[in-house]
Design an enzyme around this catalytic site. Sequence first.
Site, PDB file in Angstrom:
ATOM      1  CG  HIS A 178      -6.513   2.410  -6.452  1.00 43.48           C
ATOM      2  ND1 HIS A 178      -6.609   3.696  -5.973  1.00 43.48           N
ATOM      3  CD2 HIS A 178      -5.521   1.820  -5.745  1.00 43.48           C
ATOM      4  CE1 HIS A 178      -5.690   3.882  -5.032  1.00 43.48           C
ATOM      5  NE2 HIS A 178      -5.021   2.756  -4.858  1.00 43.48           N
ATOM      6  CG  ASN A 184      -4.872   5.285   2.917  1.00 36.81           C
ATOM      7  OD1 ASN A 184      -5.724   4.483   3.291  1.00 36.81           O
ATOM      8  ND2 ASN A 184      -4.139   5.076   1.838  1.00 36.81           N
ATOM      9  CG  HIS A 202      -6.006   0.500   1.978  1.00 34.30           C
ATOM     10  ND1 HIS A 202      -5.570   1.704   2.474  1.00 34.30           N
ATOM     11  CD2 HIS A 202      -4.915  -0.297   1.913  1.00 34.30           C
ATOM     12  CE1 HIS A 202      -4.266   1.645   2.684  1.00 34.30           C
ATOM     13  NE2 HIS A 202      -3.842   0.434   2.367  1.00 34.30           N
ATOM     14  CG  HIS A 236      -2.280  -2.987   5.831  1.00 29.20           C
ATOM     15  ND1 HIS A 236      -1.166  -2.235   6.120  1.00 29.20           N
ATOM     16  CD2 HIS A 236      -2.862  -2.365   4.769  1.00 29.20           C
ATOM     17  CE1 HIS A 236      -1.088  -1.217   5.288  1.00 29.20           C
ATOM     18  NE2 HIS A 236      -2.100  -1.275   4.442  1.00 29.20           N
ATOM     19  CG  HIS A 276       3.870   3.164   3.819  1.00 33.24           C
ATOM     20  ND1 HIS A 276       2.954   2.601   2.955  1.00 33.24           N
ATOM     21  CD2 HIS A 276       4.972   3.403   3.076  1.00 33.24           C
ATOM     22  CE1 HIS A 276       3.483   2.511   1.740  1.00 33.24           C
ATOM     23  NE2 HIS A 276       4.711   3.003   1.786  1.00 33.24           N
ATOM     24  NE  ARG A 334      -8.872   2.524  -1.705  1.00 30.03           N
ATOM     25  CZ  ARG A 334      -7.568   2.640  -1.493  1.00 30.03           C
ATOM     26  NH1 ARG A 334      -7.116   3.307  -0.452  1.00 30.03           N
ATOM     27  NH2 ARG A 334      -6.708   2.096  -2.312  1.00 30.03           N
ATOM     28  CE  LYS A 352       0.271   2.859   7.424  1.00 29.27           C
ATOM     29  NZ  LYS A 352       0.097   1.592   6.759  1.00 29.27           N
ATOM     30  CG  ASP A 392      -1.308  -2.701   1.326  1.00 32.48           C
ATOM     31  OD1 ASP A 392      -2.215  -1.886   1.616  1.00 32.48           O
ATOM     32  OD2 ASP A 392      -0.272  -2.378   0.735  1.00 32.48           O
ATOM     33  CG  HIS A 419       2.760  -2.639   3.370  1.00 33.37           C
ATOM     34  ND1 HIS A 419       3.849  -1.835   3.563  1.00 33.37           N
ATOM     35  CD2 HIS A 419       1.684  -1.831   3.405  1.00 33.37           C
ATOM     36  CE1 HIS A 419       3.447  -0.591   3.689  1.00 33.37           C
ATOM     37  NE2 HIS A 419       2.147  -0.556   3.608  1.00 33.37           N
ATOM     38  CG  LEU A 466       3.789   2.680  -4.006  1.00 33.28           C
ATOM     39  CD1 LEU A 466       3.426   4.144  -3.886  1.00 33.28           C
ATOM     40  CD2 LEU A 466       5.249   2.510  -4.418  1.00 33.28           C
ATOM     41  CB  ALA A 475       0.496   2.606  -5.748  1.00 31.34           C
TER      42      ALA A 475
HETATM   43  C1  NCD Z   1      -2.377   1.807  -0.689  1.00 25.60           C
HETATM   44  C2  NCD Z   1      -3.642   2.561  -1.100  1.00 25.60           C
HETATM   45  O1  NCD Z   1      -3.992   2.512  -2.277  1.00 25.60           O
HETATM   46  O2  NCD Z   1      -4.284   3.174  -0.240  1.00 25.60           O
HETATM   47  N1  NCD Z   1      -1.627   1.500  -1.864  1.00 25.60           N
HETATM   48  C3  NCD Z   1      -0.718   0.512  -2.004  1.00 25.60           C
HETATM   49  O3  NCD Z   1      -0.100   0.413  -3.075  1.00 25.60           O
HETATM   50  N2  NCD Z   1      -0.473  -0.339  -1.041  1.00 25.60           N
HETATM   51  C4  NCD Z   1      -1.607   2.622   0.292  1.00 25.60           C
HETATM   52  C5  NCD Z   1      -0.559   1.842   1.023  1.00 25.60           C
HETATM   53  O4  NCD Z   1      -0.855   1.010   1.862  1.00 25.60           O
HETATM   54  O5  NCD Z   1       0.625   2.076   0.747  1.00 25.60           O
HETATM   55 ZN    ZN Z   2      -1.970  -0.221   2.669  1.00 30.39          ZN
END
Ligand code: NCD
Ligand code: ZN
Length: 346
Positions: A251, A41, A15, A13, A136, A17, A99, A247, A174, A219, A263
């Site tokens: 950011h 996402n 991200h 898992h 999720h 971006r 997802k 996860d 997660h 989150l 988050a």
């Molecule tokens: C994730 C994100 O920033 O894309 N944020 C997080 O707090 N985990 C989204 C997610 O997996 O919930």
């Molecule tokens: Zn995530």
Amino acid sequence: MKEIEIIKPDDWHVHFRDNEILKAVVPETSRHFARAIVMPNLMPPILTGNDANEYKKKINKAIPNKDNFNPFMTIYLTENTDKNDLKQSYLNNLVFAAKLYPAGATTNSDSGVQNVSKIMPILETMAKIGMPLLIHGESTDRNVDIFDREKIFLETTLGFIYKELPNLKITLEHITTQEATLFVKNANKNIAASITPHHLALNRNAIFHNGINPHHYCLPILKREHHRKALIEVATSGNPKFFLGTDTAPHLQHDKENACGCAGIFNSTYTISILSQIFENYDALENLENFVSINGAKHYKLETNKTKIKIIKKTNPIKFKKYLKIGTEKLVIFYPNFEIFWEVKL
Ligand code: NCD
Ligand code: ZN
């Protein structure tokens, strides 16, 4: 000095971006991991096989030549997902999984699913073709307390999907609660769960220790200590239903340190060091490899990786770097509240 050798890990898992952040963070994952499931996402989200394929090309370009890394792509489910595109994209190996974000549950989830019954025909197709559903698992009912959203989701939504489609391969992603560990333990073999390093390392006190700590906000939100202990228990036990999904969710620093901070915790850089320390602290180093390199692959019916990595225990705590620079911007790298002596040898 102590040294362990384990099968090269996978991260089920991440991200990545887009654009400059993507270029900066892909090498942080590809350095230690052989494969990763990439979340869809983005803004706008990855909705079709074609979107996933275009996104995969950008990721592949960002992998340093020295790394042998394979991104597994996902499609973001909506109430309008094209069932045929989803099916063909899976059967043609363009995408690996779909997802499910309950609409509004987390970062960039506005176009997620409001009403799960509307996507049941899609989930039925997925069950038939063996395509994994990644979830999720949080209720989006604003009347539900933020610390109870996972538990309520299990009762209201996951229970329903599982009862209707016991053959669907599901990853509850997660997980953060004792209730989720019990749900997964008691369910059939098609249901497994991923766990992040930060939910193993910290409880909710970390968000408020000496002031508000935006870099520990994610989150699903960190929970009470007894939930963290339940996660530790399943992760370190070797139980094949539980495996690593970091996860890692970058950011920019100013988007985290903000009146309305985002988050997400960016943790890929030191995840393996942090997990080695946690497993050692709980006297379970012998199960680290199961958690990071074996259980996930088995759940997804994949071979484990052929190569290995070495992790070395130093005599002094390691001084990790605090930031990953992106031009003039920064990402703050996750660091827990205890010392870490383990380092991946490359
Ligand atoms: C994730 C994100 O920033 O894309 N944020 C997080 O707090 N985990 C989204 C997610 O997996 O919930
Ligand atoms: Zn995530």
